[in-house]
Design a protein around this motif. Sequence first.
Motif, PDB file in Angstrom:
ATOM      1  N   VAL A 199      -4.640   4.694  -1.879  1.00 46.22           N
ATOM      2  CA  VAL A 199      -5.395   4.492  -3.044  1.00 46.22           C
ATOM      3  C   VAL A 199      -5.844   5.839  -3.577  1.00 46.22           C
ATOM      4  O   VAL A 199      -6.528   5.990  -4.673  1.00 46.22           O
ATOM      5  CB  VAL A 199      -6.557   3.583  -2.736  1.00 46.22           C
ATOM      6  N   ALA A 200      -5.592   6.786  -2.701  1.00 48.24           N
ATOM      7  CA  ALA A 200      -6.004   8.242  -3.160  1.00 48.24           C
ATOM      8  C   ALA A 200      -5.197   9.398  -2.593  1.00 48.24           C
ATOM      9  O   ALA A 200      -4.510   8.917  -1.630  1.00 48.24           O
ATOM     10  CB  ALA A 200      -7.737   8.383  -2.851  1.00 48.24           C
ATOM     11  N   VAL A 201      -5.072  10.581  -2.987  1.00 46.04           N
ATOM     12  CA  VAL A 201      -4.091  11.489  -2.573  1.00 46.04           C
ATOM     13  C   VAL A 201      -4.922  12.799  -2.091  1.00 46.04           C
ATOM     14  O   VAL A 201      -5.649  13.261  -2.826  1.00 46.04           O
ATOM     15  CB  VAL A 201      -2.911  11.823  -3.668  1.00 46.04           C
TER      16      VAL A 201
ATOM     17  N   VAL B 265     -16.273  -0.428   1.729  1.00 45.73           N
ATOM     18  CA  VAL B 265     -14.859  -0.687   1.686  1.00 45.73           C
ATOM     19  C   VAL B 265     -14.088   0.551   1.758  1.00 45.73           C
ATOM     20  O   VAL B 265     -14.549   1.599   1.101  1.00 45.73           O
ATOM     21  CB  VAL B 265     -14.456  -1.411   0.285  1.00 45.73           C
ATOM     22  N   PHE B 266     -13.204   0.722   2.648  1.00 46.01           N
ATOM     23  CA  PHE B 266     -12.266   1.872   2.829  1.00 46.01           C
ATOM     24  C   PHE B 266     -10.824   1.454   2.736  1.00 46.01           C
ATOM     25  O   PHE B 266     -10.468   0.543   2.764  1.00 46.01           O
ATOM     26  CB  PHE B 266     -12.661   2.711   4.289  1.00 46.01           C
ATOM     27  N   GLY B 267     -10.006   2.652   2.492  1.00 50.44           N
ATOM     28  CA  GLY B 267      -8.302   2.283   2.353  1.00 50.44           C
ATOM     29  C   GLY B 267      -7.574   3.446   2.954  1.00 50.44           C
ATOM     30  O   GLY B 267      -8.326   4.375   3.693  1.00 50.44           O
ATOM     31  N   ALA B 268      -6.437   3.606   2.222  1.00 53.08           N
ATOM     32  CA  ALA B 268      -5.331   4.580   3.135  1.00 53.08           C
ATOM     33  C   ALA B 268      -5.342   5.935   1.959  1.00 53.08           C
ATOM     34  O   ALA B 268      -5.340   5.476   0.673  1.00 53.08           O
ATOM     35  CB  ALA B 268      -4.235   3.820   3.095  1.00 53.08           C
TER      36      ALA B 268
ATOM     37  N   LEU C 112      -5.682   7.148  -7.135  1.00 57.51           N
ATOM     38  CA  LEU C 112      -4.544   6.617  -7.858  1.00 57.51           C
ATOM     39  C   LEU C 112      -4.964   5.410  -8.503  1.00 57.51           C
ATOM     40  O   LEU C 112      -6.198   4.901  -8.634  1.00 57.51           O
ATOM     41  CB  LEU C 112      -3.593   6.078  -6.652  1.00 57.51           C
ATOM     42  N   PRO C 113      -3.965   4.658  -9.246  1.00 57.76           N
ATOM     43  CA  PRO C 113      -4.536   3.631 -10.159  1.00 57.76           C
ATOM     44  C   PRO C 113      -5.092   2.574  -9.428  1.00 57.76           C
ATOM     45  O   PRO C 113      -5.770   1.585 -10.195  1.00 57.76           O
ATOM     46  CB  PRO C 113      -3.272   3.417 -10.980  1.00 57.76           C
TER      47      PRO C 113
END
Length: 313
Positions: free
Chosen positions: A221-223, A117-120, A98-99
């Motif tokens: 942040v990604a799909v 770093v990690f995200g959702a 995602l952007p």
Amino acid sequence: MNNEVSVIIPVYNASLFLEKAVHSAIGFDEVKEIILVEDRSTDNSLEICEKLAFTHSKIKLFQHPDRGNHGAGATRNLGIKKATGTFVSFLDADDYYLPNRFNAEKEIFKNSKIEGVFGALGVEYITEKGKEEYQAKFKNTPLTTVNYPAEGEEVFKGLLGLTPRIFGTFFHLNTLTLRKSALEKHNLRFNANLRVHQDSEFIIRLAYHCYLKAGIIDKAVAVRGIHDYNRITKIIQYSPQYNQRQYVYWKSIYDWAIGEKSLPLAAKKRIYLIYKSFDLSQKKGAVKYGYILFESIKNPDILRTQYRFNYLK
């Protein structure tokens, strides 16, 4: 971070999704290169990879030296070897960024102590069958994420369920950005012998050796693309096949833990109990209950783990 990230995409039978994945990554100023590692697909994925690499200088195509099929672990390892960026990130070929994918990294990596770093991760239902299978296994969970921001040792403890608050058991590889120097420093690679769960196994070891920090964990942040061919939804939880895969996964973690002299005793014990739970689930017949009795006398805590019904069934 401008022009410093190598995005590694392992490619196997992803012809329906690959172009969307690549196009989702190519426009970022942060992305130096997109490394496609084709793992001997049986569809026309290789042809699509060649076309993409021909049309854009950021895209680089590699195959294994023998042009064979070696699985996602070995394929990502080859991508790490070929990466020339200061940072590496990962993307499955049927998923997309995602952007806001690198928004958190821009600030967090200004701190030289931070190594990852990690995200959702969000979901997109591409087919109705895929949606039904995914929701049957994971309910209607919109995000794969953790429950609160954490960094450093707490990330490792949280992944093992050793924190006072429930941290969450997983964050996805698609949302992870790493300093390549940290991978080299700690000699971290995916276990090429694991055909499934090699990403989860890698993340456990990574969280122990490297200083990780939560980035954006309250929105995707990604799909992840959910379709008819997702392997993650095909295995019924706590079925014999599920237990077998979990056993192989946790045995790999257990074998690693044995060799880590400085690993905290609480972590070693936790890893052992989970590994042994799935080990016991592999036993058959009346002898199985003898093993369970012996283990419960030696380690009474095994009867209180969330995995106890794997082998008591």
